[in-house]
Write a protein that holds these residues in place. Structure first.
Motif, PDB file in Angstrom:
ATOM      1  N   ASP A  18     -32.387   2.449 -14.470  1.00 37.97           N
ATOM      2  CA  ASP A  18     -33.691   1.589 -14.486  1.00 37.97           C
ATOM      3  C   ASP A  18     -34.119   0.831 -15.658  1.00 37.97           C
ATOM      4  OD1 ASP A  18     -35.811   0.857 -12.800  1.00 37.97           O
ATOM      5  OD2 ASP A  18     -36.873   2.542 -13.881  1.00 37.97           O
ATOM      6  N   HIS A  19     -33.781   1.523 -16.765  1.00 37.49           N
ATOM      7  CA  HIS A  19     -34.088   0.758 -17.998  1.00 37.49           C
ATOM      8  C   HIS A  19     -35.534   0.356 -18.113  1.00 37.49           C
ATOM      9  CE1 HIS A  19     -29.939   0.863 -19.074  1.00 37.49           C
ATOM     10  NE2 HIS A  19     -29.496   0.087 -18.087  1.00 37.49           N
ATOM     11  N   THR A  20     -36.415   1.135 -17.674  1.00 34.89           N
ATOM     12  CA  THR A  20     -37.750   0.740 -17.843  1.00 34.89           C
ATOM     13  C   THR A  20     -38.630   1.746 -18.726  1.00 34.89           C
ATOM     14  OG1 THR A  20     -38.476   1.989 -16.051  1.00 34.89           O
ATOM     15  CG2 THR A  20     -37.918  -0.387 -15.707  1.00 34.89           C
ATOM     16  N   ALA A  21     -39.771   1.494 -19.011  1.00 39.40           N
ATOM     17  CA  ALA A  21     -40.693   2.500 -20.120  1.00 39.40           C
ATOM     18  C   ALA A  21     -40.600   3.785 -18.957  1.00 39.40           C
ATOM     19  CB  ALA A  21     -41.876   1.882 -20.250  1.00 39.40           C
ATOM     20  N   MET A  22     -40.898   3.774 -18.042  1.00 41.78           N
ATOM     21  CA  MET A  22     -40.929   4.782 -17.113  1.00 41.78           C
ATOM     22  C   MET A  22     -39.849   5.840 -17.221  1.00 41.78           C
ATOM     23  SD  MET A  22     -41.946   5.211 -13.342  1.00 41.78           S
ATOM     24  CE  MET A  22     -43.612   5.468 -12.932  1.00 41.78           C
ATOM     25  N   SER A  23     -38.718   5.214 -17.066  1.00 45.24           N
ATOM     26  CA  SER A  23     -37.298   6.092 -17.094  1.00 45.24           C
ATOM     27  C   SER A  23     -37.271   6.524 -18.320  1.00 45.24           C
ATOM     28  CB  SER A  23     -36.154   5.131 -16.404  1.00 45.24           C
ATOM     29  OG  SER A  23     -35.748   4.242 -17.350  1.00 45.24           O
ATOM     30  N   ARG A  24     -37.301   5.692 -19.355  1.00 40.75           N
ATOM     31  CA  ARG A  24     -37.111   6.228 -20.736  1.00 40.75           C
ATOM     32  C   ARG A  24     -38.175   7.395 -21.061  1.00 40.75           C
ATOM     33  NH1 ARG A  24     -35.718   1.041 -21.752  1.00 40.75           N
ATOM     34  NH2 ARG A  24     -38.186   0.250 -22.108  1.00 40.75           N
ATOM     35  N   GLN A  25     -39.277   7.216 -20.669  1.00 45.46           N
ATOM     36  CA  GLN A  25     -40.276   8.351 -20.600  1.00 45.46           C
ATOM     37  C   GLN A  25     -39.710   9.511 -19.813  1.00 45.46           C
ATOM     38  OE1 GLN A  25     -43.195   8.746 -22.554  1.00 45.46           O
ATOM     39  NE2 GLN A  25     -43.240  10.894 -21.507  1.00 45.46           N
ATOM     40  N   LEU A  26     -39.316   9.521 -18.690  1.00 44.76           N
ATOM     41  CA  LEU A  26     -38.848  10.508 -18.146  1.00 44.76           C
ATOM     42  C   LEU A  26     -37.542  11.485 -18.980  1.00 44.76           C
ATOM     43  CD1 LEU A  26     -38.254   9.665 -14.525  1.00 44.76           C
ATOM     44  CD2 LEU A  26     -39.574  11.308 -15.315  1.00 44.76           C
ATOM     45  N   ALA A  27     -36.596  10.416 -19.488  1.00 43.86           N
ATOM     46  CA  ALA A  27     -35.695  11.155 -20.317  1.00 43.86           C
ATOM     47  C   ALA A  27     -36.150  11.768 -21.618  1.00 43.86           C
ATOM     48  CB  ALA A  27     -34.530   9.905 -20.762  1.00 43.86           C
TER      49      ALA A  27
ATOM     50  N   ILE B 228     -31.407   8.680 -12.981  1.00 47.18           N
ATOM     51  CA  ILE B 228     -32.676   7.873 -12.476  1.00 47.18           C
ATOM     52  C   ILE B 228     -31.980   6.454 -11.853  1.00 47.18           C
ATOM     53  CG2 ILE B 228     -34.669   6.759 -13.272  1.00 47.18           C
ATOM     54  CD1 ILE B 228     -34.462   8.420 -15.672  1.00 47.18           C
ATOM     55  N   PRO B 229     -32.303   6.235 -10.561  1.00 51.66           N
ATOM     56  CA  PRO B 229     -31.674   5.083 -10.046  1.00 51.66           C
ATOM     57  C   PRO B 229     -31.993   3.596 -10.402  1.00 51.66           C
ATOM     58  CG  PRO B 229     -33.148   6.239  -8.381  1.00 51.66           C
ATOM     59  CD  PRO B 229     -32.949   6.772  -9.747  1.00 51.66           C
ATOM     60  N   GLU B 230     -31.625   2.543 -10.171  1.00 53.27           N
ATOM     61  CA  GLU B 230     -31.730   1.317 -10.243  1.00 53.27           C
ATOM     62  C   GLU B 230     -33.258   1.080  -9.631  1.00 53.27           C
ATOM     63  OE1 GLU B 230     -29.359  -2.866 -10.176  1.00 53.27           O
ATOM     64  OE2 GLU B 230     -28.463  -1.030  -9.554  1.00 53.27           O
ATOM     65  N   ASP B 231     -34.068   0.293 -10.294  1.00 51.02           N
ATOM     66  CA  ASP B 231     -35.261  -0.137  -9.748  1.00 51.02           C
ATOM     67  C   ASP B 231     -36.113   0.946  -9.338  1.00 51.02           C
ATOM     68  OD1 ASP B 231     -34.367  -3.027  -9.529  1.00 51.02           O
ATOM     69  OD2 ASP B 231     -33.578  -2.953  -7.547  1.00 51.02           O
ATOM     70  N   PHE B 232     -35.980   2.165  -9.867  1.00 51.08           N
ATOM     71  CA  PHE B 232     -36.707   3.174  -9.766  1.00 51.08           C
ATOM     72  C   PHE B 232     -38.311   2.897  -9.898  1.00 51.08           C
ATOM     73  CE2 PHE B 232     -38.936   6.727 -11.835  1.00 51.08           C
ATOM     74  CZ  PHE B 232     -38.944   7.637 -10.880  1.00 51.08           C
ATOM     75  N   ARG B 233     -38.520   2.391 -10.955  1.00 53.69           N
ATOM     76  CA  ARG B 233     -40.071   2.055 -11.172  1.00 53.69           C
ATOM     77  C   ARG B 233     -40.649   1.101 -10.058  1.00 53.69           C
ATOM     78  NH1 ARG B 233     -44.059   0.763 -15.906  1.00 53.69           N
ATOM     79  NH2 ARG B 233     -45.435  -0.147 -14.476  1.00 53.69           N
ATOM     80  N   CYS B 234     -39.857   0.112  -9.911  1.00 49.66           N
ATOM     81  CA  CYS B 234     -40.289  -0.870  -8.965  1.00 49.66           C
ATOM     82  C   CYS B 234     -40.569  -0.023  -7.532  1.00 49.66           C
ATOM     83  CB  CYS B 234     -39.364  -2.119  -8.855  1.00 49.66           C
ATOM     84  SG  CYS B 234     -39.450  -2.992  -7.210  1.00 49.66           S
ATOM     85  N   GLU B 235     -39.703   0.706  -6.969  1.00 47.87           N
ATOM     86  CA  GLU B 235     -39.863   1.244  -5.821  1.00 47.87           C
ATOM     87  C   GLU B 235     -40.848   2.543  -5.805  1.00 47.87           C
ATOM     88  OE1 GLU B 235     -36.105   2.803  -4.525  1.00 47.87           O
ATOM     89  OE2 GLU B 235     -35.153   0.818  -4.363  1.00 47.87           O
TER      90      GLU B 235
END
Lengths: 394, 389
Positions: B59-68, B104-111
């Protein structure tokens, strides 16, 4: 070395091989270790764990709410494969008494205000008490209870959103879906996890015991407590080691085939390795084990001693191999000591190839270590025999 | 009076024999000490921490990085690998470098924002069952938290909040009470059984081996004469010194477990002292019984070895006996360690009345009496004094 020497050596090796052959196949004690132990022990051990998982743990419940919601919770819990409700008690004392008598291993108490809390929109609690004699019982009960709590919780959430469409309900209750996959051992089975390590250990330990017995016996029989007969064929250390190895290796090819290929198949354990690749990996393992056993047999001063020396080491070896206890939790110096035993690398590599589908390239490090150990123990065995030859011929 | 004097002479004789050979020193002192230091050192941390996992972030968003990042913050999990390629992580798992993969899948944050219900998946490697289940726990909690965080945002946005929001997110919770081992410590349940199992094994080996040596060295006649022809007296004189040594080792183990490491001891010291004493006696009883049956010492030793090694599994401290095949469940009663394990659970761990544990106490005691069945034959063998290899 000229041609004559070469011929002599080969003849000596053959002589020693033949003599060793008679020693092994005439001695019931050695046969017990080489054949019976390796045949039977893996079967018994796998049979113990053949149910793989903990199911239907007997429990008691105390339902103080006596509501349809609490009964639904208990029904769902009982329906899970992990749980078997065997008693309904009125209070904790009664349930505890049952636990003391080993009739149950867990207690679930639903408090009187359970449904009221749910309907008021407060958080409802259930209490799970577990006997901690076996951690697996606790895990099974807890997992089942929290699965039920989550599933029923979702239902309650959905019911609280009467105004919304069903799609909206779903996305509010679980905006993110969760997928969990257990790889390589999908049911978290106990046999699938511990048996591969046991199989590898059986090979190493049975060799240690068997070769130790041979050494102890020949010391018992000789007047000078010597490992080798007074015989002109026993004059070159490397010939002695080679002659013995020529016998042990074929025997253990057969036994290893049984242990590593047939036993897992009988119990339907994971076997995802290509046979050829596994055999290539196991060859230096067997070689290292044989040389280790020959070198270690010098510790055994009489026929009955190998038991006292080697049997107990299986348990620590099991623990430092990284199967029973994760490597990350083992201090570095123990890991360093583990490296000198073929079993540590053998277990590591065998599990990775056989259970995780790693390629030979992935386990290059273990593979090279095994060859290295084979060379080291060969040299050590030769050195010890040379000292023995000098002592005898003096 | 006479008997007591010969008993004293026999015991002195046995102490001299035990002290005269390095093998006895090895099995009565060195090996138990090694096992003790090894397991005490290995288990001292309790639960292993910082187990390696991989995060596959497509996903490479702030949200996915926060999860990691918050997954990394769990005590038992450490993110050692971050990649956008799942097969790379899978290969690392096959090489045994990571125990779990958090995907964490692609477009996670968007979805998530558009209500499309993306799927977070996590993979664990249960070939290594202990670390596998530990990282499973952390990753499952992390995904549930991710879920909760999104829900919370949604609810807050709708103006629902306040003290009841927790109930909205999780209407029912399970309060767990792991009785008497609230830390869920593996060290507690491993060390409490592993160490006594070694005492059991070594006590069996020493008893069997020392009797066999009398025949092998041709001293069994002299030994029986010193016991004035009484096999009972001779055996007592031989075994009591060993009993005292192994009891001492056992008590040392117990005092370190309960006194120094402060593992649960809810029964007081006496019930466990009694259990240890009976375990040592049962080990010797079993050993003498087997020695009496088997004419060759190596066969008796084989049996003791088999019993000693199988004890570690069949006593049921890692995998409950109730879940084993029925045949094994019945056979487990033939292993003194099984009864010791039951005593440990009842007494040291749960601290219930000794009356509840009468069965395992009696069972251990019966093992002590087993030699009575084979004494006459053992005496004949000792008199004959012929060593069979």
């Amino acid at each position: 070395m000229n041609e004559n020497d070469m011929k002599r050596s080969i003849y000596d090796i053959f002589y020693i091989f033949r003599r060793e052959f008679y020693t092994v196949f005439r001695d019931h004690a050695v046969l017990t270790f080489f054949i019976v132990l390796t045949l039977v022990y893996p079967l018994v051990y796998t049979y113990i764990y053949s149910n793989e998982v903990v199911r239907e743990v007997p429990v008691a419940v105390i339902d103080q709410a006596q509501s349809s919601l609490s009964r639904e919770f208990l029904r769902n819990w009982d329906a899970s494969a992990n749980v078997n409700i065997v008693a309904y008690c009125t209070d904790l004392e009664e349930a505890r008494e049952l636990m003391y008598q080993k009739k149950i291993y867990g207690i679930l108490e639903i408090p009187a205000d359970f449904s009221k809390a749910v309907y008021r929109g407060e958080q409802a609690h259930v209490a799970l008490f577990c006997d901690m004699g076996a951690l697996l019982n606790y895990k099974a009960l807890l997992q089942a209870a929290s699965d039920v709590a989550i599933a029923m919780g979702k239902q309650i959430q959905v019911e609280g959103l009467t105004y919304a469409s069903s799609a909206h309900q779903q996305s509010t209750v679980s905006p993110v879906k969760i997928g969990e996959v257990k790889m390589f051992n999908p049911q978290s089975g106990f046999a699938s996890f511990i048996i591969p390590a046991v199989l590898v250990l059986v090979i190493q330990q049975s060799l240690l015991l068997g070769v130790g017995t041979i050494a102890g016996t020949s010391r018992d029989r000789s007047r000078r407590k010597s490992m080798i007969p007074l015989n002109r064929h026993y004059r070159k250390a490397w010939c002695i080691v080679a002659g013995k190895t020529c016998l042990y290796m074929p025997v253990y090819f057969l036994m290893a085939f049984w242990v590593f290929f047939i036993v897992p198949r009988i119990f339907s354990l994971t076997q995802i390795a290509p046979k050829g690749e596994l055999m290539i990996f196991l060859f230096p393992f067997l070689l290292a084990c044989v040389f280790l056993a020959i070198a270690a047999s010098f510790l055994s001063k009489e026929r009955e001693q190998p038991f006292l020396l080697f049997v107990f080491t299986s348990v620590p070896l099991m623990f430092i191999s990284g199967i029973s206890w994760p490597k990350e939790g083992i201090p570095d110096y123990w890991l360093a000591i583990a490296k000198i035993f073929p079993s540590s690398h053998g277990i590591d590599g065998f599990v990775k190839i056989n259970n995780l589908g790693a390629t030979l390239g992935d386990v290059r490090q273990e593979y090279l270590w095994l060859w290295f150990l084979a060379v080291i123990y060969f040299v050590l065995a030769c050195f010890l025999f040379r000292r023995e030859i000098r002592r005898v011929t003096k | 009076m006479e008997n007591l004097r010969s008993l004293w002479i026999l015991m002195k004789r046995e102490f001299r024999r035990l002290a005269s050979r390095w093998l006895y020193w090895f099995i009565m002192l060195l090996a138990p000490a090694f096992c003790f230091f090894f397991f005490a050192d290995l288990l001292k941390q309790g639960l292993p921490t910082n187990l390696p996992v991989a995060v596959v972030d497509e996903d490479h968003t702030a949200m996915s990085r926060q999860l990691a990042r918050s997954l990394d913050a769990f005590a038992q999990t450490q993110v050692v690998m971050k990649t956008a390629d799942f097969s790379e992580a899978r290969r690392a798992m096959q090489r045994g470098e990571v125990y779990g993969i958090f995907h964490i899948p692609e477009d996670f944050r968007c979805e998530v924002s558009t209500g499309k219900e993306p799927i977070i998946s996590f993979y664990t490697n249960d070939t290594y069952i202990l670390p596998g289940s530990l990282v499973y726990k952390d990753m499952r909690l992390q995904s549930a938290l991710a879920n909760g965080a999104v829900q919370q945002t949604l609810l807050l946005a709708k103006g629902e909040g306040g003290p009841l929001i927790q109930a909205k997110l999780m209407p029912i919770t399970v309060d767990t009470n792991p009785l008497n081992n609230p830390w869920l410590s593996y060290a507690v349940y491993l060390a409490n059984i592993l160490l006594p199992a070694f005492v059991f094994m070594f006590a069996m080996f020493t008893a069997t081996y020392s009797i066999g040596e009398e025949i092998k060295e041709g001293t069994s006649g002299e030994w029986l004469r010193a016991g004035r022809g009484s096999i009972v007296l001779s055996l007592l004189g031989k075994l009591l010194p060993q009993t005292s040594i192994f009891l001492l080792i056992g008590l040392l183990y117990l005092s370190v477990l309960y006194g120094y490491l402060h593992f649960p001891l809810n029964s007081g010291f006496f019930p466990m002292f009694l259990a240890m004493l009976l375990l040592v006696l049962a080990a010797q009883g079993f050993a003498v019984f087997v020695t009496g049956i088997a004419r060759q010492n190596r066969i008796a030793l084989s049996f003791c070895g088999l019993w000693g090694v199988l004890s570690f599994s069949i006593c049921g401290f890692t995998y409950p006996v109730r879940s084993m095949p029925e045949l094994i469940q019945i056979a487990s009663n033939l292993f003194p360690m099984r009864h010791y394990f039951l005593l440990y659970v009842d007494q040291a761990l749960n601290g219930i009345g000794m009356i509840y544990s009468w069965q395992p106490y009696i069972a251990l005691f019966l093992f002590t009496l087993l030699p009575l069945l084979t004494l006459p034959k053992l005496k004949l063998d000792l008199l004959e004094q012929r060593y069979l290899p």
